[in-house]
Motif scaffolding. Structure first.
Motif, PDB file in Angstrom:
ATOM      1  N   LEU A 148      -7.079 -20.471  -4.922  1.00 27.30           N
ATOM      2  CA  LEU A 148      -7.666 -19.737  -3.977  1.00 27.30           C
ATOM      3  C   LEU A 148      -5.176 -19.158  -3.654  1.00 27.30           C
ATOM      4  CD1 LEU A 148      -9.540 -17.810  -3.021  1.00 27.30           C
ATOM      5  CD2 LEU A 148     -10.006 -19.226  -1.258  1.00 27.30           C
ATOM      6  N   ALA A 149      -4.843 -20.205  -3.058  1.00 28.38           N
ATOM      7  CA  ALA A 149      -3.306 -19.743  -2.246  1.00 28.38           C
ATOM      8  C   ALA A 149      -2.730 -19.296  -3.616  1.00 28.38           C
ATOM      9  CB  ALA A 149      -3.287 -21.955  -2.385  1.00 28.38           C
ATOM     10  N   PHE A 150      -2.884 -20.231  -5.283  1.00 32.50           N
ATOM     11  CA  PHE A 150      -2.392 -19.467  -6.222  1.00 32.50           C
ATOM     12  C   PHE A 150      -2.082 -17.721  -6.038  1.00 32.50           C
ATOM     13  CE2 PHE A 150      -1.581 -18.933 -10.518  1.00 32.50           C
ATOM     14  CZ  PHE A 150      -0.420 -18.553 -10.423  1.00 32.50           C
ATOM     15  N   ALA A 151      -4.042 -17.397  -6.728  1.00 31.41           N
ATOM     16  CA  ALA A 151      -4.493 -15.654  -6.587  1.00 31.41           C
ATOM     17  C   ALA A 151      -4.025 -15.316  -5.552  1.00 31.41           C
ATOM     18  CB  ALA A 151      -6.207 -15.796  -6.410  1.00 31.41           C
ATOM     19  N   LEU A 152      -3.422 -15.864  -3.805  1.00 32.03           N
ATOM     20  CA  LEU A 152      -3.381 -15.083  -3.159  1.00 32.03           C
ATOM     21  C   LEU A 152      -2.301 -15.019  -3.366  1.00 32.03           C
ATOM     22  CD1 LEU A 152      -5.274 -16.975   0.397  1.00 32.03           C
ATOM     23  CD2 LEU A 152      -5.742 -14.160  -0.284  1.00 32.03           C
ATOM     24  N   SER A 153      -1.806 -15.885  -3.550  1.00 32.87           N
ATOM     25  CA  SER A 153       0.552 -15.920  -3.868  1.00 32.87           C
ATOM     26  C   SER A 153       0.192 -14.489  -4.701  1.00 32.87           C
ATOM     27  CB  SER A 153       1.172 -16.591  -4.305  1.00 32.87           C
ATOM     28  OG  SER A 153       0.115 -17.637  -3.536  1.00 32.87           O
ATOM     29  N   LEU A 154      -0.146 -14.287  -5.873  1.00 24.67           N
ATOM     30  CA  LEU A 154       0.069 -13.552  -6.971  1.00 24.67           C
ATOM     31  C   LEU A 154      -0.632 -12.366  -5.854  1.00 24.67           C
ATOM     32  CD1 LEU A 154      -1.555 -14.849 -10.114  1.00 24.67           C
ATOM     33  CD2 LEU A 154       0.626 -14.404  -9.375  1.00 24.67           C
ATOM     34  N   ALA A 155      -1.237 -12.293  -5.412  1.00 24.24           N
ATOM     35  CA  ALA A 155      -1.927 -10.846  -4.759  1.00 24.24           C
ATOM     36  C   ALA A 155      -0.393 -10.384  -3.985  1.00 24.24           C
ATOM     37  CB  ALA A 155      -3.012 -11.241  -3.547  1.00 24.24           C
ATOM     38  N   ILE A 156       0.184 -11.313  -2.897  1.00 22.67           N
ATOM     39  CA  ILE A 156       0.781 -10.916  -1.847  1.00 22.67           C
ATOM     40  C   ILE A 156       2.600 -10.211  -3.695  1.00 22.67           C
ATOM     41  CG2 ILE A 156       2.243 -12.240  -0.758  1.00 22.67           C
ATOM     42  CD1 ILE A 156       0.886 -14.149   0.689  1.00 22.67           C
ATOM     43  N   ALA A 157       2.507 -11.162  -4.140  1.00 24.16           N
ATOM     44  CA  ALA A 157       3.604 -10.681  -5.253  1.00 24.16           C
ATOM     45  C   ALA A 157       2.915  -8.843  -5.668  1.00 24.16           C
ATOM     46  CB  ALA A 157       3.525 -11.975  -6.297  1.00 24.16           C
ATOM     47  N   GLY A 158       1.988  -8.861  -5.470  1.00 21.61           N
ATOM     48  CA  GLY A 158       1.820  -8.208  -6.246  1.00 21.61           C
ATOM     49  C   GLY A 158       1.612  -6.374  -5.366  1.00 21.61           C
ATOM     50  N   GLY A 159       1.484  -6.816  -3.601  1.00 18.94           N
ATOM     51  CA  GLY A 159       1.743  -6.189  -2.888  1.00 18.94           C
ATOM     52  C   GLY A 159       2.869  -5.694  -2.629  1.00 18.94           C
ATOM     53  N   VAL A 160       3.768  -6.824  -2.669  1.00 23.01           N
ATOM     54  CA  VAL A 160       5.541  -6.504  -2.489  1.00 23.01           C
ATOM     55  C   VAL A 160       5.405  -5.551  -3.600  1.00 23.01           C
ATOM     56  CG1 VAL A 160       7.657  -7.315  -2.117  1.00 23.01           C
ATOM     57  CG2 VAL A 160       5.648  -8.562  -1.062  1.00 23.01           C
ATOM     58  N   LEU A 161       5.679  -5.285  -5.217  1.00 18.57           N
ATOM     59  CA  LEU A 161       6.127  -4.491  -5.726  1.00 18.57           C
ATOM     60  C   LEU A 161       5.464  -3.453  -5.700  1.00 18.57           C
ATOM     61  CD1 LEU A 161       5.840  -7.273  -8.958  1.00 18.57           C
ATOM     62  CD2 LEU A 161       7.554  -6.042  -7.821  1.00 18.57           C
ATOM     63  N   ALA A 162       4.240  -3.309  -5.114  1.00 18.57           N
ATOM     64  CA  ALA A 162       3.666  -2.109  -4.915  1.00 18.57           C
ATOM     65  C   ALA A 162       4.299  -0.754  -3.413  1.00 18.57           C
ATOM     66  CB  ALA A 162       1.974  -1.974  -4.884  1.00 18.57           C
ATOM     67  N   ALA A 163       4.495  -2.106  -2.640  1.00 17.86           N
ATOM     68  CA  ALA A 163       4.066  -1.618  -1.877  1.00 17.86           C
ATOM     69  C   ALA A 163       5.750  -1.481  -0.559  1.00 17.86           C
ATOM     70  CB  ALA A 163       2.933  -1.976  -0.042  1.00 17.86           C
ATOM     71  N   GLY A 164       6.612  -2.307  -1.278  1.00 19.80           N
ATOM     72  CA  GLY A 164       7.787  -2.874  -0.935  1.00 19.80           C
ATOM     73  C   GLY A 164       6.883  -4.256   0.582  1.00 19.80           C
ATOM     74  N   PRO A 165       8.506  -4.858   0.613  1.00 21.94           N
ATOM     75  CA  PRO A 165       8.713  -5.942   1.740  1.00 21.94           C
ATOM     76  C   PRO A 165       8.178  -5.730   2.882  1.00 21.94           C
ATOM     77  CG  PRO A 165      10.314  -5.009   1.612  1.00 21.94           C
ATOM     78  CD  PRO A 165       9.879  -4.424   0.487  1.00 21.94           C
ATOM     79  N   SER A 166       6.909  -6.038   3.714  1.00 19.67           N
ATOM     80  CA  SER A 166       6.184  -6.255   4.900  1.00 19.67           C
ATOM     81  C   SER A 166       6.734  -7.437   6.142  1.00 19.67           C
ATOM     82  CB  SER A 166       4.549  -6.180   5.010  1.00 19.67           C
ATOM     83  OG  SER A 166       3.852  -7.035   3.931  1.00 19.67           O
ATOM     84  N   ILE A 167       6.619  -7.358   7.655  1.00 21.35           N
ATOM     85  CA  ILE A 167       6.297  -8.063   8.262  1.00 21.35           C
ATOM     86  C   ILE A 167       5.194  -8.126   8.801  1.00 21.35           C
ATOM     87  CG2 ILE A 167       7.662  -9.234  10.328  1.00 21.35           C
ATOM     88  CD1 ILE A 167      10.323  -7.184   9.071  1.00 21.35           C
ATOM     89  N   ALA A 168       4.543  -9.179   9.029  1.00 23.19           N
ATOM     90  CA  ALA A 168       3.718  -9.875   9.539  1.00 23.19           C
ATOM     91  C   ALA A 168       3.230 -10.440  10.976  1.00 23.19           C
ATOM     92  CB  ALA A 168       2.650 -10.184   9.090  1.00 23.19           C
ATOM     93  N   VAL A 169       2.115 -10.519  12.039  1.00 21.34           N
ATOM     94  CA  VAL A 169       1.926 -11.357  13.223  1.00 21.34           C
ATOM     95  C   VAL A 169       3.910 -11.251  13.472  1.00 21.34           C
ATOM     96  CG1 VAL A 169       1.035 -13.496  13.500  1.00 21.34           C
ATOM     97  CG2 VAL A 169       0.451 -12.880  10.919  1.00 21.34           C
ATOM     98  N   ARG A 170       3.241  -9.999  14.030  1.00 25.13           N
ATOM     99  CA  ARG A 170       4.561 -10.439  15.127  1.00 25.13           C
ATOM    100  C   ARG A 170       6.152 -11.161  14.396  1.00 25.13           C
ATOM    101  NH1 ARG A 170       2.647 -11.449  20.871  1.00 25.13           N
ATOM    102  NH2 ARG A 170       0.756 -10.317  21.165  1.00 25.13           N
ATOM    103  N   GLY A 171       6.035 -10.300  13.528  1.00 23.37           N
ATOM    104  CA  GLY A 171       7.235 -10.985  12.822  1.00 23.37           C
ATOM    105  C   GLY A 171       7.327 -12.186  12.633  1.00 23.37           C
ATOM    106  N   TRP A 172       6.631 -12.730  12.552  1.00 20.45           N
ATOM    107  CA  TRP A 172       6.296 -14.583  12.869  1.00 20.45           C
ATOM    108  C   TRP A 172       6.797 -14.565  10.402  1.00 20.45           C
ATOM    109  CZ3 TRP A 172       7.859 -18.056  15.321  1.00 20.45           C
ATOM    110  CH2 TRP A 172       7.453 -17.887  17.008  1.00 20.45           C
ATOM    111  N   LEU A 173       5.596 -14.292  10.069  1.00 19.09           N
ATOM    112  CA  LEU A 173       5.303 -13.941   8.669  1.00 19.09           C
ATOM    113  C   LEU A 173       6.028 -12.589   7.593  1.00 19.09           C
ATOM    114  CD1 LEU A 173       1.876 -15.449   8.344  1.00 19.09           C
ATOM    115  CD2 LEU A 173       4.058 -16.430   8.744  1.00 19.09           C
TER     116      LEU A 173
END
Lengths: 224, 487
Positions: free
Chosen positions: B38-63
């Motif tokens: 599941l972690a692998f799938a989530l990582s792939l989804a995050i990579a896809g999201g970054v490619l589609a929508a650019g970098p993003s910062i979450a949780v008040r700048g922690w992540l």
């Protein structure tokens, strides 16, 4: 907690006094052969660190520094020495291995390290604009003394003592450079250090049962 | 994106707790493997999201989800996933044979703690959180290195813990120094610890403190990444840890620590110019390559051999990033990915072989191809990849890095690295032909079921495919990650 010391003495001299205790307690650890005395030296080291942080909190009035100071006193001044003493209890009766370098020579070398730290710190760090800029050379000196302890002692527990003294020194550097990092980060760091010491104590126990004693020079089977 | 990052951050701790609750060996193993997948799938989804929508910062700048952190997440979770599936079949037998300190459920819980802390380190935007995560990974992995009850495991765990604790303490000083360098810009706010914020004001930071911070980060995170001369814990720890843990440490932990160091490099390069930290990276990379050569040639223990190969690869990535040319950085990052696939494969196939031969000494291994053609094929792919030969991905990444290095005008370092790689190639070719060819040793018996090889086949397939063709999302991810590093 409003220190009476800070009222009749200028705060900076109170800080300097505590910083002196901080460095001297690290040197005291170098001068001691017995592990119990070394752990007491570390406890003094931590308490002076916590009090310095408390003084900073009193001067700046920042709540997060008060909390950090209390955590330092509780975790480094009380819990970690306690964990180390417990680990020592389990080793009762074992011979303490001699350090690689005799204690008088070690004291001389550490004196040299302190001189080097005081002469070079300004060059390296520049002068920080905080009331604690005088603590920076002390923290560098203490870090060097702690690293020296780790290298020169063969007793596993005393290597841990050296490590936690280096960590104290880095904390002092953090306080003197910036009044400390954000509280959440400080808390996480302290928690990691606490768990780390507990874990090191656990492994001292395993070294003791596997190699019959806490002499780390016996850990030499893995090579190449 | 926030939800993806948060669920990835909490996945492993929860799975670890579930393993402890489950207690049963098989069940805990399956929970661990499912969580890692599941972690692998989530990582792939995050990579896809970054490619589609650019970098993003979450949780008040922690992540932080930027191309570099997405790439690191994919690398770590791919290795973590393969090793977790393999562990289901491998760990029960190995634990019985070796004798362990702890229960099987504790093994899987610790494994998840290690995986979770490395993933957290990869996606943290806050230097303080990064430090906490890397230190947590040291603690979890030290317990895993000392998981078997043999004396060597205690020794390796102690040395690992002491050396990396000192290293990580220096990295804490680096964190403090970066924070101090930003006081003039941000005041005492938490922004002074955030990559994304620091990057934008890098030119206004106090250059003296930033340089000093890079030096301490190099010593601190360099120890965790395994750069020479701070690498000495690596052969002991990889050699003594349970094989799936060695694979995750070599492929995941090493990559995340190295990326942490590289982020310090990019900050320093933006602040004081590229040459200061870039040259230091090149020096440490070359020294690591040089130190690994003799130990690779004379090594008799398979897992220690792989540890020195890790030293070689970490050194190579460091060197390539130090070159500073865009092509070299892309090559270096691709090498980081490729080597982690190859190292995972090599460790895991070695785990099966050492069980089958009943020894980890390479002189007890002979005729792998004869004994088991499928294991032999996997073993051959691992060897070809580690030697950097086509058609595997490592050939492509090395070629890209060298090309970039020449573009940037670093002919001598390129030549030196080529010499080291050529010597290592000869050494590995010697080891692998001696073990692979010939008649099978009597008494070879592979007790693991065929399904234990499924993760190995996936790794081998990925290595071969990536050697011939980089899919376009991955290419974009690598190029954008290189832009994060390049000033």
């Amino acid at each position: 907690m409003n220190l009476p010391l800070a009222e009749w003495m200028p705060r900076s001299s109170a800080v300097n006094l505590l910083a002196g205790v901080f460095l001297l307690s690290a040197l005291y650890v170098v001068s001691q052969r017995r592990a119990a005395a070394c752990i007491s030296g570390y406890a003094w080291n931590s308490v002076s660190l916590g009090l310095i942080a408390a003084l900073v909190a009193a001067s700046t009035g920042e709540r997060h520094i008060w909390i950090a100071a209390a955590l330092v006193l509780g975790i480094k001044g009380f819990l970690i020495p306690r964990l180390l003493r417990q680990a020592l209890e389990r080793l009762r009766g074992r011979r303490v291995p001699e350090p690689y370098v005799s204690i008088p020579v070690s004291m001389l070398i550490c004196g040299g390290l302190v001189v080097v730290a005081f002469s070079e710190t300004r060059e390296l760090f520049g002068s920080a604009g905080t009331i604690l800029s005088s603590c920076l050379p002390i923290s560098v000196a203490t870090a060097l003394v702690g690293l020296y302890l780790m290298v020169v002692r063969k007793h596993a527990l005393l290597q841990i003592t050296g490590l936690v003294i280096v960590e104290n020194a880095i904390f002092l550097a953090a306080v003197s450079l910036t009044y400390g990092m954000p509280l959440v980060v400080e808390m996480g760091v302290l928690l990691d250090i606490l768990v780390g010491v507990a874990l090191l104590g656990f492994f001292v126990g395993r070294i003791e049962e596997t190699f019959e004693g806490a002499d780390t020079t016996r850990l030499s089977s893995l090579k190449g | 994106m926030t939800i993806l990052l948060l669920s990835l951050a909490f996945l492993s701790p929860l799975a670890g707790a579930a393993c402890l609750v489950a207690r049963d060996e098989r069940l805990a193993g399956r929970i661990s493997a499912l969580a890692a997948s599941l972690a692998f799938a989530l990582s792939l989804a995050i990579a896809g999201g970054v490619l589609a929508a650019g970098p993003s910062i979450a949780v008040r700048g922690w992540l932080l989800a930027d191309p570099l952190s997405a790439l690191t997440l994919v690398i770590v979770s791919a290795a973590g996933c393969a090793a977790a599936w393999y562990a289901i079949h491998f760990m029960p037998g190995a634990s019985r044979a070796m004798g362990v300190k702890g229960t099987p459920a504790q093994y899987h819980a610790l494994y998840q703690a290690l995986l979770g802390s490395v993933l957290l380190a990869a996606m943290s935007n806050n230097l303080g959180l990064l430090w906490i995560a890397i230190e947590a990974s040291t603690l979890a992995s030290a317990l895993l290195v000392g998981f078997y009850s043999r004396p060597g495991a205690v020794e390796a765990a102690w040395k690992y813990l002491i050396l990396c604790s000192v290293g990580i303490t220096l990295a804490l000083l680096a964190t403090v120094l970066v924070f101090a360098s930003s006081v003039g810009v941000f005041g005492e706010g938490a922004a002074g610890l955030q990559w994304a914020a620091l990057r934008q004001v890098a030119s206004q930071l106090d250059p003296r403190l930033v340089k000093l911070a890079f030096l301490f980060a190099l010593a601190g995170y360099g120890t965790k990444a395994g750069l020479a001369p701070m690498h000495t814990w690596m052969p002991d720890a990889y050699g003594q840890a349970p094989t799936p843990v060695s694979a995750l440490m070599a492929a995941g932990l090493g990559a995340a620590s190295l990326v942490a160091l590289l982020r310090f490099h990019s900050l320093c390069a933006r602040c004081v110019g590229e040459s200061y930290s870039g040259h230091l990276l090149m020096v440490f990379g070359l020294v690591s390559l040089a130190v690994s050569v003799p130990f690779l040639l004379i090594q008799g223990d398979y897992k220690r051999l792989l540890a020195y190969s890790s030293l070689e690869n970490t050194g190579f990535v460091t060197l390539a990033i130090g070159f500073g040319a865009p092509l070299a950085i892309v090559g270096g990052l691709f090498h980081l990915l490729a080597q982690s696939l190859a190292k995972s494969l090599a460790f895991l196939v070695g785990g099966t072989l050492s069980v089958s031969y009943g020894s980890r000494r390479m002189d007890h291994w002979s005729g792998v191809l004869d004994a088991s053609p499928s294991l032999g094929a996997l073993f051959a792919v691992a060897g070809i990849a580690l030697a950097g030969l086509p058609p595997t991905a490592l050939f492509l990444s090395e070629w890209l890095s060298f090309h970039g290095g020449l573009q940037a005008g670093h002919a001598w370092p390129v030549l030196g690295a080529l010499g080291a790689l050529a010597t290592i190639f000869v050494g590995l070719a010697f080891h692998w032909t001696r073990m692979g060819i010939g008649r099978a040793r009597a008494g070879f018996a592979d007790p693991l079921p065929a399904s234990s090889r499924a993760p190995l086949w996936s790794l081998a397939a990925a290595l071969l495919v990536l050697g011939a063709w980089i899919p376009s999302p991955l290419r974009q991810l690598l190029e954008q990650a290189a832009q994060v590093l390049r000033p």
